[in-house]
Design a protein around this motif. Structure first.
Motif, PDB file in Angstrom:
ATOM      1  N   THR A  66      40.877  36.620  80.313  1.00 25.75           N
ATOM      2  CA  THR A  66      41.721  37.573  81.033  1.00 25.75           C
ATOM      3  C   THR A  66      41.889  38.806  80.165  1.00 25.75           C
ATOM      4  OG1 THR A  66      43.761  37.801  82.307  1.00 25.75           O
ATOM      5  CG2 THR A  66      43.952  36.699  80.169  1.00 25.75           C
ATOM      6  N   SER A  67      42.637  39.787  80.638  1.00 24.62           N
ATOM      7  CA  SER A  67      42.824  41.009  79.849  1.00 24.62           C
ATOM      8  C   SER A  67      44.149  41.653  80.213  1.00 24.62           C
ATOM      9  CB  SER A  67      41.695  42.003  80.148  1.00 24.62           C
ATOM     10  OG  SER A  67      41.758  42.370  81.519  1.00 24.62           O
ATOM     11  N   TRP A  75      43.697  43.640  83.422  1.00 21.90           N
ATOM     12  CA  TRP A  75      43.764  42.911  84.693  1.00 21.90           C
ATOM     13  C   TRP A  75      45.215  42.546  85.019  1.00 21.90           C
ATOM     14  CZ3 TRP A  75      45.464  38.827  87.473  1.00 21.90           C
ATOM     15  CH2 TRP A  75      44.840  38.571  88.699  1.00 21.90           C
ATOM     16  N   ILE A  76      45.913  41.939  84.049  1.00 20.39           N
ATOM     17  CA  ILE A  76      47.268  41.425  84.346  1.00 20.39           C
ATOM     18  C   ILE A  76      48.229  42.581  84.633  1.00 20.39           C
ATOM     19  CG2 ILE A  76      49.218  40.044  83.520  1.00 20.39           C
ATOM     20  CD1 ILE A  76      47.209  38.627  81.608  1.00 20.39           C
ATOM     21  N   THR A  88      49.756  43.291  88.334  1.00 21.96           N
ATOM     22  CA  THR A  88      51.104  42.730  88.476  1.00 21.96           C
ATOM     23  C   THR A  88      52.209  43.563  87.819  1.00 21.96           C
ATOM     24  OG1 THR A  88      51.100  41.468  86.405  1.00 21.96           O
ATOM     25  CG2 THR A  88      50.081  40.414  88.322  1.00 21.96           C
ATOM     26  N   ARG A 116      43.807  30.771  85.098  1.00 19.22           N
ATOM     27  CA  ARG A 116      44.245  32.126  84.729  1.00 19.22           C
ATOM     28  C   ARG A 116      44.889  32.872  85.896  1.00 19.22           C
ATOM     29  NH1 ARG A 116      38.638  35.731  84.638  1.00 19.22           N
ATOM     30  NH2 ARG A 116      38.033  35.216  86.770  1.00 19.22           N
ATOM     31  N   SER A 117      44.636  32.411  87.135  1.00 17.86           N
ATOM     32  CA  SER A 117      45.190  33.151  88.270  1.00 17.86           C
ATOM     33  C   SER A 117      46.678  32.862  88.483  1.00 17.86           C
ATOM     34  CB  SER A 117      44.403  32.859  89.549  1.00 17.86           C
ATOM     35  OG  SER A 117      44.640  31.532  89.958  1.00 17.86           O
ATOM     36  N   PHE A 139      53.867  33.896  84.918  1.00 22.24           N
ATOM     37  CA  PHE A 139      55.213  33.323  84.842  1.00 22.24           C
ATOM     38  C   PHE A 139      55.777  33.282  83.418  1.00 22.24           C
ATOM     39  CE2 PHE A 139      53.173  31.704  88.665  1.00 22.24           C
ATOM     40  CZ  PHE A 139      54.154  31.916  89.622  1.00 22.24           C
ATOM     41  N   MET A 197      48.611  28.146  93.848  1.00 20.48           N
ATOM     42  CA  MET A 197      49.121  29.258  94.649  1.00 20.48           C
ATOM     43  C   MET A 197      47.998  29.996  95.352  1.00 20.48           C
ATOM     44  SD  MET A 197      51.396  32.514  93.374  1.00 20.48           S
ATOM     45  CE  MET A 197      50.119  33.246  92.380  1.00 20.48           C
ATOM     46  N   GLY A 234      47.675  33.370  96.177  1.00 22.19           N
ATOM     47  CA  GLY A 234      48.374  34.611  95.812  1.00 22.19           C
ATOM     48  C   GLY A 234      48.446  35.617  96.945  1.00 22.19           C
ATOM     49  N   VAL A 247      51.060  34.607  99.538  1.00 23.03           N
ATOM     50  CA  VAL A 247      52.421  34.836  99.031  1.00 23.03           C
ATOM     51  C   VAL A 247      52.747  36.326  99.088  1.00 23.03           C
ATOM     52  CG1 VAL A 247      53.957  34.657  97.030  1.00 23.03           C
ATOM     53  CG2 VAL A 247      52.350  32.817  97.518  1.00 23.03           C
ATOM     54  N   HIS A 298      63.651  39.802  93.244  1.00 20.74           N
ATOM     55  CA  HIS A 298      62.924  38.821  92.452  1.00 20.74           C
ATOM     56  C   HIS A 298      61.714  39.501  91.816  1.00 20.74           C
ATOM     57  CE1 HIS A 298      60.806  35.457  91.028  1.00 20.74           C
ATOM     58  NE2 HIS A 298      59.872  35.498  91.957  1.00 20.74           N
ATOM     59  N   ARG A 304      53.690  45.367  92.455  1.00 21.34           N
ATOM     60  CA  ARG A 304      53.131  45.900  93.714  1.00 21.34           C
ATOM     61  C   ARG A 304      53.941  45.410  94.919  1.00 21.34           C
ATOM     62  NH1 ARG A 304      46.818  44.852  93.482  1.00 21.34           N
ATOM     63  NH2 ARG A 304      47.742  42.958  94.183  1.00 21.34           N
ATOM     64  N   ILE A 305      54.486  44.201  94.841  1.00 18.89           N
ATOM     65  CA  ILE A 305      55.371  43.725  95.919  1.00 18.89           C
ATOM     66  C   ILE A 305      56.608  44.622  95.975  1.00 18.89           C
ATOM     67  CG2 ILE A 305      56.910  41.839  96.670  1.00 18.89           C
ATOM     68  CD1 ILE A 305      54.858  39.847  95.587  1.00 18.89           C
ATOM     69  N   ASN A 336      57.461  36.598  85.758  1.00 12.89           N
ATOM     70  CA  ASN A 336      58.177  35.987  86.890  1.00 12.89           C
ATOM     71  C   ASN A 336      58.876  34.717  86.392  1.00 12.89           C
ATOM     72  OD1 ASN A 336      58.824  34.427  89.142  1.00 12.89           O
ATOM     73  ND2 ASN A 336      56.938  34.873  90.244  1.00 12.89           N
ATOM     74  N   PHE A 372      62.776  35.566  96.795  1.00  8.77           N
ATOM     75  CA  PHE A 372      61.763  35.111  97.763  1.00  8.77           C
ATOM     76  C   PHE A 372      60.699  34.342  97.010  1.00  8.77           C
ATOM     77  CE2 PHE A 372      61.014  39.376  96.221  1.00  8.77           C
ATOM     78  CZ  PHE A 372      59.730  39.310  95.731  1.00  8.77           C
TER      79      PHE A 372
HETATM   80  N1  COA Z   1      42.436  37.684  84.600  1.00  7.66           N
HETATM   81  C1  COA Z   1      41.280  38.181  85.036  1.00  7.66           C
HETATM   82  N2  COA Z   1      40.757  37.941  86.233  1.00  7.66           N
HETATM   83  C2  COA Z   1      41.462  37.163  87.068  1.00  7.66           C
HETATM   84  C3  COA Z   1      42.685  36.592  86.697  1.00  7.66           C
HETATM   85  C4  COA Z   1      43.170  36.878  85.404  1.00  7.66           C
HETATM   86  N3  COA Z   1      44.351  36.406  84.944  1.00  7.66           N
HETATM   87  N4  COA Z   1      43.151  35.862  87.720  1.00  7.66           N
HETATM   88  C5  COA Z   1      42.261  35.953  88.712  1.00  7.66           C
HETATM   89  N5  COA Z   1      41.225  36.751  88.314  1.00  7.66           N
HETATM   90  C6  COA Z   1      40.055  37.120  89.071  1.00  7.66           C
HETATM   91  C7  COA Z   1      39.683  36.119  90.141  1.00  7.66           C
HETATM   92  O1  COA Z   1      38.938  35.062  89.581  1.00  7.66           O
HETATM   93  C8  COA Z   1      38.876  36.961  91.083  1.00  7.66           C
HETATM   94  O2  COA Z   1      37.579  37.109  90.558  1.00  7.66           O
HETATM   95  P1  COA Z   1      36.285  37.129  91.520  1.00  7.66           P
HETATM   96  O3  COA Z   1      36.489  38.321  92.426  1.00  7.66           O
HETATM   97  O4  COA Z   1      35.173  37.267  90.569  1.00  7.66           O
HETATM   98  O5  COA Z   1      36.359  35.829  92.257  1.00  7.66           O
HETATM   99  C9  COA Z   1      39.543  38.329  91.002  1.00  7.66           C
HETATM  100  O6  COA Z   1      40.316  38.329  89.787  1.00  7.66           O
HETATM  101  C10 COA Z   1      40.448  38.638  92.169  1.00  7.66           C
HETATM  102  O7  COA Z   1      41.274  37.508  92.396  1.00  7.66           O
HETATM  103  P2  COA Z   1      42.328  37.528  93.555  1.00  7.66           P
HETATM  104  O8  COA Z   1      43.097  36.241  93.508  1.00  7.66           O
HETATM  105  O9  COA Z   1      41.668  37.924  94.840  1.00  7.66           O
HETATM  106  O10 COA Z   1      43.260  38.719  93.078  1.00  7.66           O
HETATM  107  P3  COA Z   1      44.416  39.464  93.858  1.00  7.66           P
HETATM  108  O11 COA Z   1      44.062  40.880  93.991  1.00  7.66           O
HETATM  109  O12 COA Z   1      44.876  38.724  95.068  1.00  7.66           O
HETATM  110  O13 COA Z   1      45.592  39.386  92.796  1.00  7.66           O
HETATM  111  C11 COA Z   1      47.610  38.188  92.362  1.00  7.66           C
HETATM  112  C12 COA Z   1      46.080  38.139  92.415  1.00  7.66           C
HETATM  113  C13 COA Z   1      48.107  36.813  92.017  1.00  7.66           C
HETATM  114  C14 COA Z   1      48.014  39.175  91.275  1.00  7.66           C
HETATM  115  C15 COA Z   1      48.154  38.674  93.743  1.00  7.66           C
HETATM  116  O14 COA Z   1      47.563  37.931  94.798  1.00  7.66           O
HETATM  117  C16 COA Z   1      49.622  38.533  93.824  1.00  7.66           C
HETATM  118  O15 COA Z   1      50.345  39.171  93.093  1.00  7.66           O
HETATM  119  N6  COA Z   1      50.128  37.684  94.714  1.00  7.66           N
HETATM  120  C17 COA Z   1      51.531  37.368  94.781  1.00  7.66           C
HETATM  121  C18 COA Z   1      51.753  36.217  93.870  1.00  7.66           C
HETATM  122  C19 COA Z   1      53.166  36.045  93.472  1.00  7.66           C
HETATM  123  O16 COA Z   1      53.839  37.020  93.210  1.00  7.66           O
HETATM  124  N7  COA Z   1      53.602  34.798  93.403  1.00  7.66           N
HETATM  125  C20 COA Z   1      54.900  34.437  93.035  1.00  7.66           C
HETATM  126  C21 COA Z   1      55.818  34.673  94.168  1.00  7.66           C
HETATM  127  S1  COA Z   1      57.338  34.025  93.837  1.00  7.66           S
END
Ligand code: COA
Length: 325
Positions: free
Chosen positions: A33-34, A37-38, A42, A155-156, A161, A215, A217, A220, A252, A257-258, A282, A312
């Motif tokens: 991860t990086s 990305w995070i 988020t 990693r997703s 959290f 999850m 994502g 959610v 929450h 982005r939410i 989170n 939520f």
């Molecule tokens: N680091 C790098 N890459 C990651 C990663 C991480 N930590 N986690 C996932 N990826 C990759 C995935 O493997 C995927 O790669 P691929 O395209 O090669 O398959 C790519 O990133 C996109 O994954 P995706 O799950 O489609 O990303 P997303 O744009 O939906 O973002 C969240 C993911 C989780 C940030 C987003 O869906 C989100 O914020 N959802 C709400 C979740 C939340 O808030 N939950 C708690 C509520 S209480």
């Protein structure tokens, strides 16, 4: 004859987060991860994770700080409600552990499982008791050790959290909570789930030993951005107020982005949405009360200010409370 209308007021806050800071760069050393990305997806840059601390120990410290802030003693606490999904024991509840740790011997105590809405649900429950005249002073907490239910190979989820506890002292009063809304959609429960122990009695055979948070994502995300603005609008309508009347929307802390999307849908400046997810991630039920305490400690809340708290998440559950400070 003037009859005083009873409600309940938050009269003090406190919080505790673990000492250990884990940055996105720290995570990128142990998984693929990086920070880019995070933080980009988020807004989260670092989080606190427990080492020695437990859900109960963090809760007890947050409770002591809230009581000190409110100027109340443990003997005055009639009710303790903890919103948590990560208590240290299946039983006793975290609330029982807090009661013992702070010596609130006469308090009625229990936990509420409503995930990221946990603190808001606990606050509404306490309000119902106080409003009904059953109890006078309550301690309401949201506390989690989420790091113990994360799959650290996924990693997703695990990067999102953190751990920590927040508390508020709530007292029956003539002004305070003005309106609330809460709801659940159990049919979408598996969108964000973590199975409890599986049955391993001698008459069944189960291969699952542990389970961790899973999850969807994007589901959610869609749920949050569509449900939260409606819930907030409901509490405003019920109190005959508009977004203009609100000083802060304390949401929450799941994802920047939410929060930006909720602000846009409500047509409110993002400046009215304080943030802690950048440094804490989170913390599920812990997010709202910890952020509220950060705001209180910084002197951001003035008597008479109107603020909306909104939780939520898993369940799926949601809840909003309109509070006059
Ligand atoms: N680091 C790098 N890459 C990651 C990663 C991480 N930590 N986690 C996932 N990826 C990759 C995935 O493997 C995927 O790669 P691929 O395209 O090669 O398959 C790519 O990133 C996109 O994954 P995706 O799950 O489609 O990303 P997303 O744009 O939906 O973002 C969240 C993911 C989780 C940030 C987003 O869906 C989100 O914020 N959802 C709400 C979740 C939340 O808030 N939950 C708690 C509520 S209480």
């Amino acid at each position: 004859m003037v009859i005083a209308i009873m409600t309940s007021r938050i009269i003090g806050t406190g919080s505790f987060v673990p000492e250990t800071v884990v940055t996105n760069d720290d995570l990128s050393k142990i998984m693929d991860t990086s920070d880019e990305w995070i933080a980009g997806r988020t807004g989260i840059r670092e989080r606190r994770l427990v080492k020695e601390e437990t859900t109960a120990s963090m809760s007890a410290e947050a409770a002591r700080r809230a009581m000190q802030n409110a100027g109340v003693t443990a003997e005055e606490i009639d009710l303790i409600i903890v919103g948590t999904i990560t208590g240290d024991y299946v039983t006793p509840s975290t609330a029982c552990e807090v009661q013992a740790a702070i010596g609130a011997d006469k308090a009625v105590v229990f936990d509420i499982n409503a995930a990221c809405s946990g603190f808001v649900f606990a606050l509404i429950t306490a309000h119902a008791y106080l409003n009904a005249g059953i109890y006078k002073t309550a301690l309401v907490l949201g506390a989690e050790t989420l790091s113990k239910i994360m799959d650290w190979n996924d990693r997703s989820t695990c990067v999102l959290f953190g751990d920590g506890a927040g508390a508020a002292v709530v007292r029956a009063d003539e002004t305070g909570i003005m309106s609330f809304d809460q709801g659940a959609d159990g049919s979408k429960g598996m969108v964000l789930a973590c199975r409890n122990r599986v049955n391993n009695n001698p008459f069944v055979k189960n291969d699952i030993v542990h389970d961790y948070v899973s999850m969807d994502g994007q589901e959610v995300y869609k749920f949050a951005v569509s449900t939260v603005p409606k819930s907030i609008q409901k509490v405003l309508d019920e109190a005959n107020l508009t977004t203009e009347d609100i000083s802060y929307f304390v949401l929450h802390q799941a994802n920047i982005r939410i929060i930006q999307s909720v602000a846009k849908r409500l047509k409110v400046s993002e400046d009215k949405f304080p943030i802690s997810l950048d440094h804490l991630g989170n913390i599920s039920a812990g997010s709202v009360p910890i952020l509220l305490d950060e705001m209180n400690q910084k002197g951001m809340l003035q008597k008479g200010d109107k603020i909306v708290l909104s939780g939520f998440g898993a369940g799926l559950t949601w809840g909003s409370v309109l509070v006059e400070w």
